[in-house]
Write a protein that holds these residues in place. Sequence first.
Motif, mmCIF file in Angstrom:
data_model
loop_
_atom_site.group_PDB
_atom_site.id
_atom_site.type_symbol
_atom_site.label_atom_id
_atom_site.label_comp_id
_atom_site.label_asym_id
_atom_site.label_seq_id
_atom_site.Cartn_x
_atom_site.Cartn_y
_atom_site.Cartn_z
ATOM 1 N N ILE B 188 0.839 -1.198 0.000
ATOM 2 C CA ILE B 188 0.000 0.000 0.000
ATOM 3 C C ILE B 188 0.875 1.250 0.000
ATOM 4 O O ILE B 188 0.617 2.216 -0.724
ATOM 5 N N LYS B 189 1.936 1.198 0.808
ATOM 6 C CA LYS B 189 2.842 2.351 0.853
ATOM 7 C C LYS B 189 3.447 2.601 -0.523
ATOM 8 O O LYS B 189 3.544 3.745 -0.972
ATOM 9 N N ALA B 190 3.865 1.503 -1.175
ATOM 10 C CA ALA B 190 4.455 1.645 -2.504
ATOM 11 C C ALA B 190 3.459 2.310 -3.451
ATOM 12 O O ALA B 190 3.812 3.200 -4.226
ATOM 13 N N ALA B 191 2.200 1.892 -3.365
ATOM 14 C CA ALA B 191 1.189 2.457 -4.259
ATOM 15 C C ALA B 191 0.941 3.928 -3.946
ATOM 16 O O ALA B 191 0.722 4.740 -4.841
ATOM 17 N N LYS B 192 0.998 4.267 -2.662
ATOM 18 C CA LYS B 192 0.821 5.679 -2.297
ATOM 19 C C LYS B 192 1.941 6.517 -2.895
ATOM 20 O O LYS B 192 1.700 7.593 -3.436
ATOM 21 N N ILE B 193 3.164 6.011 -2.770
ATOM 22 C CA ILE B 193 4.290 6.756 -3.336
ATOM 23 C C ILE B 193 4.164 6.823 -4.851
ATOM 24 O O ILE B 193 4.519 7.814 -5.478
ATOM 25 N N ASP B 194 3.603 5.774 -5.445
ATOM 26 C CA ASP B 194 3.376 5.772 -6.891
ATOM 27 C C ASP B 194 2.260 6.739 -7.286
ATOM 28 O O ASP B 194 1.945 6.871 -8.457
ATOM 29 N N GLY B 195 1.631 7.335 -6.291
ATOM 30 C CA GLY B 195 0.659 8.379 -6.590
ATOM 31 C C GLY B 195 -0.796 7.945 -6.573
ATOM 32 O O GLY B 195 -1.678 8.726 -6.883
#
Lengths: 381, 296
Positions: B188-195
Amino acid sequence: MASLTVSNIRKKFGNQEVLKGVSLSVKSGEFLVLVGPSGCGKSTLLNLIAGLETINSGEIRIDDQVVNDIRPKDRDIAMVFQSYALYPSMNVRKNLSFGLETRGVPKAQIEETIRHVAQILQISELLNRKPSQLSGGQRQRVAMGRALARDPAIFLFDEPLSNLDAKLRVEMRTEIKELHQRIKTTIVYVTHDQIEAMTLADRIAVMKDGFIHQFDTPQQLYDNPANLFVAGFIGSPAMNFIPCRLVNQGNQTGVMLENKAGRSFFMPVEQHDLDVKKWLDQEVILGIRPERIASGFYEQEGNPMIHEIECIVEVLEPTGPDTLVFVIINDSKVTCRVSPHAVKAPGESMKLMIDMSKALLFDPGTGQRIENQTAGSTGCT
Amino acid sequence: MRDKTAALAGTSDPATLIGRIIVYFVLIVAAVFFLIPFFVMIMTSIKSMNDIRTGYLISLPREITIEAWVKAWDSACTGINCEGMKNYFWNSVRMVIPSVIISTLIGAVNGYIFSKWRFKGSETFFSFLLLGCFIPFQVILLPMSQTLGLIGLGQSIYGLIFVHIVYGLPFTTLFFRNYYVTIPDEIIKAAKIDGAGFFRIFRKVILPVSLPIFVVAIIWQTTQIWNDFLFGVAFSGSDSQPITVALNNLVNTSTGVKEYNVDMAAAIIAGLPTLFVYIVAGKYFLRGLVAGAVKG
Ligand SMILES: Nc1ncnc2c1ncn2[C@@H]1O[C@H](COP(=O)(O)OP(=O)(O)OP(=O)(O)O)[C@@H](O)[C@H]1O
Ligand SMILES: [Mg+2]
């Protein structure tokens, strides 16, 4: 590329304060490694820089912009996670393009970027595979590729190699270093492996218990650790810590070392610092690295800082180029790095040379260095 | 694990062999025990009344007829009207489909929030929601009928749908939350950083790995709602009764002779959809219950 400044940030989870005032500054293009034992707050610090957690106080700046209240996606950072965190339902190509699509990058440009990144990381053949069909090393590459594809101002790496086997870890380490030399993007890299830290970093920040204990170049950390923790953490095998008494003998100041047979040896210490005098006739801790105790040194003749000591060999650990010899000095176990042909069998007595020019003295109470530290290293607390 | 069982199967140790025989014996007896009633139901439903009167309960039919099925579907009397089960069957279908879909979708979003977007107090909130799993049906009958009356959904199929959605939410939320907590937060964090935002992460990252738990939630909700009797009796109007209520009425309607074959056929009709759901999706049910979301 961008610089990153972290000023005095604090972070609490409930009433446990995990970061207790951390400051760092990373120059544009610099490779910073955050190193420290498990649970010291490294990932937390990285998450704060990424904006995935909110800070309780302090300030984070990327270039000249304060980003405290800016959302992760607008901070122009990319992050590689310890578990890789690939999207399980998407193939490699989708994993790489997800962030770009979310940002509305045109299709043609995405294609071009993926081709380029896949080529750099040699994952072109894997583009149509799902993450579950990849090996650990391949997943790691894809995770890096996802970050690379975004071409961010700052890369954040959270222990990216810790799930790989030893050999692959060394290979990937070199690749990451080459990658950085090629793209020259600012990197903040978290690890608890001090060898990784030493080999990769331009500068290393050593963390423990929510503080930064020292922030310096790898060589400075190695030669001039600010306290016992840093001294023991950096370097493998670890530095020897020998409790001893600081005394004057003739016109020299030095420490007394006693072997198992009760014979005492006087070892002079460097005296370019007046502080040492304050500790005369008191207990101190002598820190000396294993490679400074050997069967002999080049040009040791007439070197006033190299002295002989005789000890019984307890245990041997051959490593190949050197053999680690364990002896007892002042009732504590001491590691020496000896060339294999000079090694005596366990139980036998052996003459060892100690090079005191790099020896360090620590305050046994606080663990801080006693001498003035040369060059601008700073203990942060 | 598999190696171990393979090794066991190959063993000639007499103790293991006897153990095996006992296990199979018990399993077969249990299977027969549970299948016999169903077998009797089917047999009875294809007998003629004459056949039933003169034969035994477990005797095979002398001639096979689908008369009882036709009557049960089309013209059997449930109370005063004699139109068979067909209308009620469709009532149940009309009730089950929207309530299952809506309660499952809301449960999925709830579970996503409770596992990946925790907020201050969300754990407490979740505990209260879970209490809903333990409230007996009877307790909410009166307050619920008042509520339905107030919002103008009393005695209608929409009211029933509403009740089933509300009553199903604690279960579906629990299913989805427990499944989604096995998805690493770092994704989820990765997706948040991915925007990506809340819904984009849900649609693109979470939903595509959710099939097993959707199967579980859908099967669970379908059987619960299809088989429900109490809410059906309490909250439906005369034209919106579900099939369970109709079956009860049919069996209890006493006009002359008791037509066991019609009763049995009606009972099987009422039970077929749940049976069907299990046969089609049953193997995913177990798999989904034990599966974590992300392998490797
Ligand atoms: N979301 C959270 N809620 C409560 N406590 C947390 C949370 N995240 C981290 N902590 C606590 O903060 C401390 C620091 O955790 P952190 O993950 O930053 O350690 P770390 O240095 O990355 O360790 P490791 O090397 O094991 O990854 C730990 O004691 C941990 O229990
Ligand atoms: Mg960590």
